[in-house]
Design a protein around this motif. Structure first.
Motif, mmCIF file in Angstrom:
data_model
loop_
_atom_site.group_PDB
_atom_site.id
_atom_site.type_symbol
_atom_site.label_atom_id
_atom_site.label_comp_id
_atom_site.label_asym_id
_atom_site.label_seq_id
_atom_site.Cartn_x
_atom_site.Cartn_y
_atom_site.Cartn_z
ATOM 1 N N SER A 120 -29.975 -51.603 -1.082
ATOM 2 C CA SER A 120 -29.333 -50.772 -1.961
ATOM 3 C C SER A 120 -28.003 -50.344 -1.459
ATOM 4 N N SER A 121 -27.940 -50.207 0.041
ATOM 5 C CA SER A 121 -26.711 -50.128 0.831
ATOM 6 C C SER A 121 -26.899 -50.712 2.122
ATOM 7 N N ALA A 122 -25.754 -50.734 2.819
ATOM 8 C CA ALA A 122 -25.761 -51.546 3.975
ATOM 9 C C ALA A 122 -25.997 -50.499 5.074
ATOM 10 N N VAL A 153 -46.178 -53.599 -0.786
ATOM 11 C CA VAL A 153 -44.997 -53.044 -0.942
ATOM 12 C C VAL A 153 -44.314 -52.988 0.399
ATOM 13 N N ALA A 154 -43.049 -53.672 0.536
ATOM 14 C CA ALA A 154 -42.457 -53.345 1.975
ATOM 15 C C ALA A 154 -41.418 -52.098 1.664
ATOM 16 N N LEU A 155 -41.329 -51.433 2.645
ATOM 17 C CA LEU A 155 -40.282 -50.247 2.709
ATOM 18 C C LEU A 155 -39.359 -50.348 3.795
ATOM 19 N N PHE A 156 -38.318 -50.163 3.388
ATOM 20 C CA PHE A 156 -37.082 -50.095 4.543
ATOM 21 C C PHE A 156 -36.570 -48.811 4.510
ATOM 22 N N ALA A 157 -36.560 -47.863 5.669
ATOM 23 C CA ALA A 157 -36.454 -46.426 5.363
ATOM 24 C C ALA A 157 -35.208 -46.194 6.306
ATOM 25 N N VAL A 178 -20.248 -43.231 6.780
ATOM 26 C CA VAL A 178 -20.890 -42.195 6.103
ATOM 27 C C VAL A 178 -21.715 -41.693 7.080
ATOM 28 N N GLY A 179 -22.334 -42.322 7.964
ATOM 29 C CA GLY A 179 -23.410 -41.322 8.732
ATOM 30 C C GLY A 179 -24.814 -42.047 8.807
ATOM 31 N N PHE A 180 -25.670 -40.989 8.377
ATOM 32 C CA PHE A 180 -26.985 -41.700 7.890
ATOM 33 C C PHE A 180 -27.574 -41.575 6.713
ATOM 34 N N SER A 181 -28.765 -42.352 6.436
ATOM 35 C CA SER A 181 -29.260 -42.411 4.954
ATOM 36 C C SER A 181 -30.603 -41.990 4.906
ATOM 37 N N ALA A 182 -31.002 -41.561 3.840
ATOM 38 C CA ALA A 182 -32.416 -40.966 3.572
ATOM 39 C C ALA A 182 -32.792 -42.025 2.737
ATOM 40 N N THR A 183 -32.251 -43.170 2.191
ATOM 41 C CA THR A 183 -32.783 -44.063 1.407
ATOM 42 C C THR A 183 -33.860 -44.983 1.803
ATOM 43 N N VAL A 184 -34.737 -45.095 0.797
ATOM 44 C CA VAL A 184 -35.901 -45.905 1.326
ATOM 45 C C VAL A 184 -35.934 -47.212 0.291
ATOM 46 N N ASP A 185 -35.505 -48.295 0.624
ATOM 47 C CA ASP A 185 -35.808 -49.318 -0.366
ATOM 48 C C ASP A 185 -36.960 -50.143 -0.386
#
Length: 501
Positions: free
Chosen positions: A187-189, A201-205, A212-219
């Protein structure tokens, strides 16, 4: 299928009766000092591939082509080679294949994927190795396997951080078949993503996002449907490529960098994802740090080493016991370091290489620390038909043998056994028997300690408690089914030994 409480109680009683085996630490060494090493396990073998060496002239970092291979069953080491020297490689396994994808030397990135095929020969055989290419050269990729698919996500290309995910599907063809490869996107680079798979399921956290800095996204990639969804960590941060692990139905994502501005701020948070409830919770580490090496083994999660703020690496190992939901007395690595590669096989967790300094890497280490939480016991599933013989319809675990802290999932095959069944059951007993009856031969005693029911043809889900004391426990299990006319049939027995691997 749910596991009824009586079976949990029965295993719990056995747990109380069995002594807890003491954990042991031993040490060894890689053949070459290096950090940013990739790791993957295949059977009893753990592969530690590539890596970065000390700073070289001109400010570049020299990569390594060495693959150190540790046999966790025998303790023996062997060595193989990648096709090119590079660090920050992504590694994972699918079936009998071990992949080492991408990587580079900080300045240059590679699209090469080195592949070892165990069905062709041992790692020392050149014929067992081949190469293919990623769709785009990049390093710092996060790799994980879910089902038949290996995913190589994100990373740093020469034109910047990417959303790209290369997907290899082994059910389509061998790696040399272009049709077996496809691409999709996060969902984001970002880079510095922690990746793990749990319950299909595979999680990319998390990760670092350019500008931007840092991400909290979990794909989250669903292996059954091939679709993506997103959730969030409790805290935006870049975790590191070895900062995630699975135990049972839970995935653990530990530490990381919250702010890179001096003085840097490190995280003490462990985000915990429960795949059964699709929910999140948190734990707290004593020491906030980045580049932690996280491994799950024997019902425990180890948080080893790492880089505290404005300091060199640490030797601290914090240990969380999943079964008791409590922290155990901490341990120490043989050397202070961060970014150690980690692998788990044969009931052992291995932490290899890394860097002691805050630079990546100012120097590199050859240290290997090996943690054995339980006395190694191989899990067994032995088919027994009885006299006269019952149908061989109760099949061994579909995804796991009866291993401590895992879910044992045998299934009843109805292709030739009561195809009109409306209910399946498994009886669990302490001792085997061989007693003819009108329903078939009783193979687990006349009075089993537990009977578990479920839908016909669906795998059972026996959750083996996360306790080393169960290793070596012997049980008898026998399946059966009932059809709409209330006809009851009995299957073979599976005589099981609960193991640590």
């Amino acid at each position: 299928m749910r596991l009824l409480p009586p079976s949990v109680a029965a295993l719990g009683l056995l747990l109380l009766l069995a002594p807890q085996a003491p954990a042991q630490w031993t040490s060894s060494g890689l053949s070459v000092d290096r950090a940013a090493v990739a790791s993957a396990a295949l059977g009893d073998l753990i592969f530690f591939g590539g890596g970065l060496l000390d700073w070289s002239g001109g400010g570049h970092i020299v990569g390594s082509d060495v693959v150190d291979i540790y046999d966790a069953a025998t303790g023996a080491w062997s060595v193989a080679q990648l096709s090119s020297a590079r660090g920050e490689v992504a590694a994972t396994t699918v079936g009998q294949l071990v992949f080492f994808a991408g990587g580079g030397n900080v300045v240059l990135s590679s699209d090469v994927v080195d592949i070892y095929d165990a069905s062709v020969g041992p790692p020392s055989s050149p014929a067992a190795w081949s190469t293919v290419q990623l769709s785009k050269a990049r390093s710092g990729i996060s790799a994980v396997t879910v089902g038949d698919r290996a995913l190589f996500a994100g990373g740093r290309a020469e034109d910047g951080v990417t959303t790209l995910v290369d997907v290899y599907d082994s059910s389509v063809g061998p790696p040399s078949d272009a049709a077996a490869w496809s691409t999709t996107d996060l969902s984001s680079a970002r880079q510095g993503i922690a990746a793990v798979s749990v319950d299909g399921v595979a999680l990319f956290a998390g990760g670092r996002v350019p500008g931007v800095g840092f991400s909290a996204t979990v794909d989250i990639y669903d292996g059954a449907t091939g679709t993506w969804s997103t959730q969030s960590l409790s805290q935006a941060r870049s975790l590191g490529l070895h900062a995630a692990a699975r135990v049972g139905h839970r995935a653990y994502f530990a530490g990381g960098v919250v702010s890179a501005f001096m003085p840097a701020i490190m995280s003490s948070v462990v985000d915990v994802y429960d795949a059964q409830s699709d929910s999140w919770s948190t734990l707290t580490l004593v020491l906030p740090r980045d580049s932690i090496s996280v491994a799950g083994v024997g019902g425990r999660v180890l948080f080893a080493g790492g880089l505290p703020a404005n300091a060199g690496g640490t030797d601290l190992v914090e240990i969380y016991d999943v079964g008791s939901e409590s922290w155990l007395w901490p341990a120490q690595l043989s050397e202070r370091r961060h970014e150690a590669a980690r692998g788990v096989a044969h009931g052992r967790a291995v932490f290899a290489g890394g860097s002691p300094g805050p630079q990546v890497p100012a120097t590199a280490s050859d240290a290997v620390d090996i943690y054995t939480p339980c006395t190694p016991v191989g899990a067994l599933e032995t088919v027994r038909l009885g006299t006269p013989p019952n149908p061989a319809a109760l099949l061994p675990g579909t995804t796991s043998a009866p291993v401590v802290a895992e879910t044992w999932d045998p299934v009843i095959d109805h292709s030739s056994f009561l195809p009109g069944a409306v209910l399946d059951f498994v009886a669990i007993g302490l001792t085997p028997s061989d007693v003819p009856s009108p329903l078939g031969t009783l193979l687990c005693g006349a009075a089993p300690i537990s009977i578990v029911t479920g839908a016909p043809g669906e795998p059972f889900g026996f959750e083996i408690p996360a306790d080393c004391g169960l290793a070596g426990t012997v049980l008898c299990t026998q399946g059966g089914s009932i059809d709409a006319a209330l006809v009851v049939g009995l299957t073979n027995a599976l005589d099981i030994t609960i193991g640590t691997f």
